[in-house]
Design a protein around this motif. Structure first.
Motif, short mmCIF file in Angstrom:
data_model
loop_
_atom_site.label_atom_id
_atom_site.label_comp_id
_atom_site.label_asym_id
_atom_site.label_seq_id
_atom_site.Cartn_x
_atom_site.Cartn_y
_atom_site.Cartn_z
N ALA A 54 0.84 -1.20 0.00
CA ALA A 54 0.00 0.00 0.00
C ALA A 54 0.88 1.25 0.00
CB ALA A 54 -0.92 0.01 1.22
N GLY A 55 0.66 2.12 -0.99
CA GLY A 55 1.31 3.42 -1.02
C GLY A 55 0.38 4.44 -0.39
N LEU A 56 0.80 5.05 0.70
CA LEU A 56 -0.04 5.96 1.47
C LEU A 56 0.53 7.36 1.39
CD1 LEU A 56 -0.37 3.72 4.68
CD2 LEU A 56 -1.70 3.59 2.55
N ILE A 57 -0.28 8.31 0.92
CA ILE A 57 0.17 9.68 0.73
C ILE A 57 -0.79 10.59 1.52
CG2 ILE A 57 0.70 11.50 -0.93
CD1 ILE A 57 0.98 9.31 -3.07
N THR A 58 -0.25 11.27 2.53
CA THR A 58 -1.11 12.05 3.42
C THR A 58 -1.02 13.54 3.11
OG1 THR A 58 0.60 12.31 5.12
CG2 THR A 58 -0.77 10.34 5.24
N ALA A 59 -2.04 14.27 3.52
CA ALA A 59 -2.09 15.71 3.33
C ALA A 59 -1.49 16.42 4.54
CB ALA A 59 -3.53 16.17 3.12
N TRP A 60 -1.30 17.73 4.40
CA TRP A 60 -0.56 18.50 5.41
C TRP A 60 -1.43 19.00 6.56
CZ3 TRP A 60 -2.92 23.08 5.74
CH2 TRP A 60 -3.56 23.58 4.59
N MET A 69 -4.16 11.58 9.77
CA MET A 69 -4.14 10.92 8.46
C MET A 69 -3.13 9.77 8.41
SD MET A 69 -4.72 13.86 5.64
CE MET A 69 -6.11 14.98 5.78
N PHE A 70 -2.04 9.91 9.12
CA PHE A 70 -1.09 8.81 9.24
C PHE A 70 -1.82 7.58 9.76
CE2 PHE A 70 3.60 7.98 9.89
CZ PHE A 70 3.48 6.68 10.39
N VAL A 116 3.38 -1.36 -6.43
CA VAL A 116 2.37 -0.95 -5.46
C VAL A 116 1.01 -1.46 -5.91
CG1 VAL A 116 1.19 1.04 -4.44
CG2 VAL A 116 3.68 1.07 -4.71
N ASP A 117 0.29 -2.12 -4.99
CA ASP A 117 -1.02 -2.68 -5.31
C ASP A 117 -2.18 -1.75 -4.99
OD1 ASP A 117 -0.05 -5.47 -5.97
OD2 ASP A 117 0.64 -5.32 -3.90
N LYS A 118 -1.95 -0.82 -4.07
CA LYS A 118 -3.03 0.03 -3.57
C LYS A 118 -2.47 1.41 -3.25
CE LYS A 118 -6.57 1.43 -0.87
NZ LYS A 118 -7.99 1.48 -1.18
N VAL A 119 -3.17 2.44 -3.66
CA VAL A 119 -2.80 3.81 -3.30
C VAL A 119 -3.94 4.45 -2.52
CG1 VAL A 119 -2.28 6.13 -4.16
CG2 VAL A 119 -1.26 4.14 -5.27
N SER A 120 -3.60 5.02 -1.37
CA SER A 120 -4.55 5.81 -0.60
C SER A 120 -3.98 7.22 -0.49
CB SER A 120 -4.75 5.21 0.79
OG SER A 120 -5.64 6.00 1.55
N PHE A 121 -4.74 8.19 -0.99
CA PHE A 121 -4.26 9.57 -1.08
C PHE A 121 -5.30 10.52 -0.53
CE2 PHE A 121 -4.57 13.53 -3.61
CZ PHE A 121 -3.36 14.13 -3.29
N LEU A 138 4.78 4.88 3.25
CA LEU A 138 4.03 6.09 3.58
C LEU A 138 4.86 7.32 3.25
CD1 LEU A 138 1.70 6.75 6.53
CD2 LEU A 138 3.50 8.43 6.05
N LYS A 139 4.23 8.27 2.56
CA LYS A 139 4.85 9.56 2.27
C LYS A 139 3.96 10.68 2.80
CE LYS A 139 4.56 12.46 -1.15
NZ LYS A 139 4.78 13.77 -0.49
N PRO A 140 4.46 11.47 3.77
CA PRO A 140 3.69 12.63 4.21
C PRO A 140 3.81 13.77 3.22
CG PRO A 140 5.78 12.56 5.38
CD PRO A 140 5.74 11.33 4.48
N SER A 141 2.97 14.78 3.39
CA SER A 141 3.10 15.99 2.59
C SER A 141 4.48 16.58 2.78
CB SER A 141 2.04 17.01 3.00
OG SER A 141 2.36 18.30 2.51
N GLU A 142 5.03 17.14 1.70
CA GLU A 142 6.34 17.77 1.80
C GLU A 142 6.34 18.98 2.74
OE1 GLU A 142 4.40 19.45 -1.99
OE2 GLU A 142 4.43 17.59 -0.83
N ASN A 143 5.13 19.50 3.07
CA ASN A 143 5.04 20.66 3.96
C ASN A 143 5.02 20.29 5.43
OD1 ASN A 143 4.77 22.60 1.80
ND2 ASN A 143 2.70 21.82 1.49
N THR A 144 4.77 19.01 5.75
CA THR A 144 4.58 18.62 7.15
C THR A 144 5.19 17.24 7.40
OG1 THR A 144 2.37 17.81 6.53
CG2 THR A 144 2.48 20.00 7.50
N ASN A 145 6.46 17.22 7.70
CA ASN A 145 7.17 15.96 7.91
C ASN A 145 7.54 15.69 9.36
OD1 ASN A 145 7.89 15.14 4.91
ND2 ASN A 145 8.37 17.32 5.09
#
Length: 499
Positions: free
Chosen positions: A162-168, A174-175, A237-242, A191-198
């Motif tokens: 699962a590729g997980l991409i969260t908003a800021w 969201m994590f 990656v089999d699943k993306v949640s954004f 998991l990748k957080p927003s580049e604005n909020t790490n």
């Protein structure tokens, strides 16, 4: 004199950010980028730009852990115990997590500590999904005919990597809303957080890194658009949640189609809050709707009702109470208990919001108040005074496009049918609200509004109820059992008992 947040940063011991891949922290030898505080635009630290190379490494680790490791096949009790230990660590760190989140996005610390976006709420969300682990069941089916002696049963199996991409705007919640159900179902995660909020996300990643999770089950990468695109389009990656903007969601949907990835997209909103003359308190409706735009995250929440549809008979009363509410807004150091509101997340977003204010005036709406920038000690941050437009028609840009800021558009209506038509005349459909003491009217209108959720006399989201949208507001649902469904595949086995 402007305030500074560097003392908080230093007290928390913020270090240059690293990525966690395949069970190890990576000292990145590639490009890096600075993260700044939106309250002051001071540099907090730097983070690695993973890009395609870093994503390839993380996905490979997650792929091995899923295809060869024990996690997807682990007994439910053992997987649950591992997550419960992580949950306790998050509870223990909730104060630190709240402080880091405030440095991330400028949300006032008292909200970061105690709201549905807090560190405690993050742990609660993980706890909710840990509770599902031994309850993820399939079904058996009655024999359809006597033509054969086949018997059918279904199983729910983890969807894969699962590729997980969260908003800021909600780094902690969201994590948990993404990693919680993914791990509970037996998926492995990048998991990748927003580049604005790490900052807060990195601390959560440290907690997971120090747990008993098998190597490669959880991977953490940082970066901006290139990194997100590499993760969304990766064939491993089999699943993306954004969670994020509709524009980015469309690009992810296009990229994911190349290998038919499963998708959960929680995107933008232009929600309508309908205030009927039957409302128990017009003042309460006005205070709530303007408050959602002016306090907390200053309207930078996808579920905010940024269109106030107000019956003409109570329009003046609504405007009066909304104007009174805005007097309570206080900007300043987000760690000051008196501060009520967050700045815009970036300077570019600030300029975008100000552009919408100019657009509203140019199209003939009346600016009742706000829409300018405060000066003094706030000049270095991304602050904008809450704005309210009256005399808005639903064809104006401020009524149609997601501003994602402290701007409320007030649109008058005369009949219930007209209110429903205006509410549904939108590309979005995420989280509408309506205000009435008439229970029959409440259910009638709630069913007629085209939206993923509708709040009656208020709105709130909780982790055990589904949240998501229709139209450009997204695909799928987060929260409760629907999130478990989103991270599992249904397998049907048919057994011929005559052999």
């Amino acid at each position: 004199m402007s305030f500074s947040l560097l003392d908080v940063r230093d007290r928390l011991g913020v270090q240059p950010g690293r990525m966690f891949i395949g069970g190890r922290w990576v000292d990145w030898d590639g490009p890096r980028f600075d993260q700044v505080s939106p309250a002051t635009n001071e540099v907090m630290t730097s983070f690695a730009e993973a890009g395609r190379r870093g994503v390839d490494m993380a996905v490979a680790a997650a792929r091995r852990a899923f295809d060869e490791g024990p996690w997807p096949r682990m007994a439910a009790q053992d997987r649950k115990r591992m997550l419960q230990r992580i949950i306790e660590r998050i509870y223990d760190a909730e104060e630190e997590l709240a402080q880091l989140q405030t440095l991330d996005n400028g949300i006032p610390y008292h909200f970061s500590r105690s709201s549905r976006l807090s560190g405690k709420a993050c742990a609660d969300i993980f706890d909710h999904y840990a509770g599902w682990i031994d309850k993820i069941t399939g079904e058996t089916y009655p024999q359809f005919s006597d033509a054969s002696n086949f018997h059918y049963m279904s199983f729910r199996e983890p969807v894969g990597v699962a590729g997980l991409i969260t908003a800021w705007n909600a780094p902690l919640a969201m994590f948990a809303m993404k990693a919680g159900p993914a791990l509970a179902c037996g998926c492995t995660v990048v998991l990748k957080p927003s580049e604005n909020t790490n900052l807060a996300a990195t601390r959560l990643a440290q907690i997971l890194a120090e747990s008993d999770l098998p190597e490669g089950v959880f991977n953490f990468v940082t970066g901006a658009g290139e990194t997100g695109a590499a993760l969304a389009g990766h064939p491993g990656v089999d699943k993306v949640s954004f969670t994020g903007s509709a524009a980015v969601g469309e690009r992810i949907a296009n990229a994911s189609g190349l290998n038919m990835k499963r998708l959960s997209l929680e995107l933008g909103g232009k929600s309508a809050g309908i205030v009927f003359p039957q409302a128990r308190s017009v003042a309460g409706a006005a205070t709530t709707l303007l408050g959602l735009c002016s306090t907390f995250l200053s309207g930078q929440v996808c579920s905010t009702s940024s269109r106030a549809l107000v019956h003409v008979s109570v329009l003046d009363e609504f405007v009066h109470h909304a104007t009174e509410q805005v007097r309570n807004v206080r900007f300043g150091n987000p760690f000051d208990a008196a501060t009520t509101s967050a700045p815009m997340i970036t300077r570019a977003h600030l300029e975008r919001v100000l552009g919408f204010v100019e657009s509203g005036k140019a199209e003939g709406a009346t600016l009742a108040f706000g829409g300018d920038r405060p000066g003094g000690e706030l000049a270095n941050g991304n602050w904008v005074n809450p704005a309210m437009f009256v005399g808005v028609t639903n064809d104006m840009r401020i009524a149609r496009e997601e501003i994602f800021g402290p701007v409320l558009s007030v649109i008058p209506f005369e009949t219930e049918e007209e209110a429903i038509r205006i509410a549904n005349d939108s590309e979005y459909g995420l989280a509408g609200t309506l205000w009435t003491a008439d229970v029959t009217q409440a259910f009638r209108v709630a069913r007629a509004i085209r939206s993923g959720s509708v709040g009656i006399n208020g709105y709130a989201s909780i982790p055990n109820a589904p949240m998501g949208g229709v139209r450009r507001s997204g695909i799928g649902r987060e929260g409760g059992w629907p999130a478990i469904e989103a991270f599992t595949e249904l397998k049907t086995i048919n057994f011929n008992l005559d052999i």
